[in-house]
Motif scaffolding. Structure first.
Motif, short mmCIF file in Angstrom:
data_model
loop_
_atom_site.label_atom_id
_atom_site.label_comp_id
_atom_site.label_asym_id
_atom_site.label_seq_id
_atom_site.Cartn_x
_atom_site.Cartn_y
_atom_site.Cartn_z
N ASP A 217 0.86 -1.18 0.00
CA ASP A 217 0.00 0.00 0.00
C ASP A 217 0.90 1.23 0.00
O ASP A 217 1.66 1.45 0.94
N GLU A 218 0.81 2.03 -1.04
CA GLU A 218 1.72 3.18 -1.15
C GLU A 218 1.56 4.16 0.01
O GLU A 218 2.48 4.90 0.35
N ASN A 219 0.40 4.16 0.65
CA ASN A 219 0.18 5.05 1.78
C ASN A 219 0.87 4.58 3.05
O ASN A 219 0.95 5.32 4.04
N GLN A 220 1.38 3.36 3.02
CA GLN A 220 2.09 2.82 4.18
C GLN A 220 3.60 2.81 3.98
O GLN A 220 4.34 2.33 4.85
N LEU A 221 4.07 3.31 2.87
CA LEU A 221 5.51 3.38 2.62
C LEU A 221 6.16 4.35 3.60
O LEU A 221 5.60 5.40 3.91
N GLU A 222 7.35 3.99 4.06
CA GLU A 222 8.03 4.77 5.11
C GLU A 222 9.10 5.69 4.52
O GLU A 222 9.67 5.40 3.47
N ASN A 223 9.38 6.79 5.23
CA ASN A 223 10.38 7.76 4.76
C ASN A 223 11.57 7.85 5.71
O ASN A 223 12.27 8.86 5.76
N THR A 224 11.82 6.78 6.48
CA THR A 224 12.89 6.80 7.47
C THR A 224 14.24 6.46 6.84
O THR A 224 14.33 6.11 5.66
N GLY A 225 15.29 6.51 7.68
CA GLY A 225 16.63 6.16 7.23
C GLY A 225 16.96 4.69 7.36
O GLY A 225 18.12 4.30 7.14
N TYR A 226 15.99 3.85 7.70
CA TYR A 226 16.21 2.41 7.82
C TYR A 226 16.36 1.83 6.41
O TYR A 226 15.55 2.11 5.52
N VAL A 227 17.38 1.03 6.22
CA VAL A 227 17.71 0.55 4.87
C VAL A 227 16.54 -0.17 4.20
O VAL A 227 16.30 0.02 2.99
N VAL A 228 15.80 -0.97 4.93
CA VAL A 228 14.68 -1.72 4.33
C VAL A 228 13.58 -0.77 3.89
O VAL A 228 13.00 -0.92 2.80
N HIS A 229 13.28 0.23 4.71
CA HIS A 229 12.27 1.23 4.33
C HIS A 229 12.69 1.99 3.08
O HIS A 229 11.89 2.19 2.15
N THR A 230 13.93 2.45 3.07
CA THR A 230 14.41 3.25 1.93
C THR A 230 14.36 2.45 0.64
O THR A 230 13.93 2.97 -0.40
N LEU A 231 14.78 1.21 0.69
CA LEU A 231 14.75 0.38 -0.52
C LEU A 231 13.33 0.16 -1.00
O LEU A 231 13.05 0.29 -2.21
N GLN A 232 12.42 -0.16 -0.10
CA GLN A 232 11.05 -0.42 -0.53
C GLN A 232 10.41 0.82 -1.15
O GLN A 232 9.82 0.75 -2.24
N THR A 233 10.55 1.95 -0.47
CA THR A 233 9.93 3.18 -0.97
C THR A 233 10.56 3.62 -2.29
O THR A 233 9.85 3.99 -3.25
N SER A 234 11.87 3.56 -2.38
CA SER A 234 12.56 4.00 -3.60
C SER A 234 12.24 3.09 -4.79
O SER A 234 12.01 3.57 -5.91
N LEU A 235 12.23 1.80 -4.55
CA LEU A 235 11.88 0.87 -5.63
C LEU A 235 10.44 1.08 -6.08
O LEU A 235 10.15 1.08 -7.29
N TYR A 236 9.54 1.29 -5.14
CA TYR A 236 8.14 1.53 -5.50
C TYR A 236 8.02 2.75 -6.41
O TYR A 236 7.38 2.68 -7.47
#
Length: 308
Positions: A217-236
């Motif tokens: 869900d794009e509304n649940q994508l995170e904007n933190t500095g955690y590597v997993v969050h950054t990869l998921q959001t950026s790839l999306y």
């Protein structure tokens, strides 16, 4: 054969995302909207108080890697670490905590192979898997685009100079194999990259990225500095956009760690759409534009060895 336009797009996209996000780093989406509407232009001042087009440590460290690869015609971990240390000694205005600690550890005489691990072992969970290595790793994808096994190895070794955590090391592998897939014109590079690390990488990383782009869900994508969050959001953002500028702009306007979200998204989108897809008004303002273009071309054309 690696596309020269895609190679240039990778490094220029990284830097454009970094520079677009730099003035609004640490701002919330609401704060960005209040000040800029949708931020689509490179602006000056803001966070760090620098002129429009100024890049941060994301691009600076990517340039250290790119220059090392181009000059050594090989992956040389010690040379990269030396360049990181020289950069750090110049007093950059932006540097991550784990990167600073690892470089300081290296400067005490600890091997480049061990400095990141020493720092990582002292860090508690929650402060030990930042995005400071994925933001800079894209030059390896260009240099070793046709050598999958070598690309995996150097991606992990390069990450571990400062970010030893397996999520960071395999995050660099996943990102670089995705970029290399776009550089080589493969149909579904993200799926190929996931298959490459599945069974070896931490499950959290693999399963989080497996949701992109259709399940998350794009509304649940995170904007933190955690590597997993950054990869998921950026790839999306890079996979669902119709062009590179749309991907980078959407990522930056999510707020939070905007320079690194922009940089990682930009590297992927730049590889996917090419340098010609990046807005002229961004490129005309961008710091280090000429260096980035020349280095991308050199990395795409140079036959690489390894001094690891």
């Amino acid at each position: 054969m690696v596309s020269a336009d895609a190679a240039k797009g990778t490094l220029l996209g990284l830097a454009c995302g970094d520079a677009l996000g730099r003035p609004v780093e640490f701002r919330s989406p609401e704060q960005i909207t209040e000040q800029h509407g949708t931020l689509t232009d490179m602006v000056g001042h803001g966070t760090h108080g620098k002129p429009a087009g100024t890049v941060t440590d994301d691009t600076d460290l990517a340039l250290c890697i790119a220059r090392s690869l181009a000059e050594q015609a090989a992956f040389d971990g010690e040379d990269i670490a030396d360049r990181f240390a020289e950069w750090y000694d110049d007093g950059p205005f932006d540097v991550g905590l784990m990167t600073a600690d690892a470089i300081s550890e290296y400067k005490t005489g600890t091997s480049w192979r061990d400095a990141g691990r020493e720092v990582w072992q002292r860090r508690a969970e929650g402060s030990n898997a930042g995005n400071g290595s994925i933001m800079r790793c894209a030059p390896h994808a260009i240099a070793f685009a046709d050598e999958s096994d070598t690309l995996e190895r150097v991606s992990k070794q390069s990450s571990a100079i400062t970010h030893h955590d397996p999520r960071c090391q395999y995050g660099c592998v996943l990102l670089n194999h995705t970029i290399a897939g776009y550089l080589n014109g493969t149909d579904d590079p993200v799926t190929d990259a996931i298959a490459r690390i599945d069974g070896a990488a931490p499950d959290e990383l693999v399963e989080t990225i497996r949701l992109v782009p259709d399940v998350v869900d794009e509304n649940q994508l995170e904007n933190t500095g955690y590597v997993v969050h950054t990869l998921q959001t950026s790839l999306y953002e890079a996979l669902t956009a119709d062009n590179a500028a749309e991907a980078i702009t959407a990522s930056v306007n999510r707020g939070g760690d905007t320079d690194t979200l922009g940089a990682v998204t930009g590297a992927i989108a730049g590889a996917r759409f090419g340098a010609d897809a990046l807005p002229d008004q961004w490129l005309d303002t961008l710091e280090y534009r000429d260096d980035l273009e020349l280095l991308a071309q050199a990395l795409a054309m140079t036959e690489m060895g390894s001094n690891a």
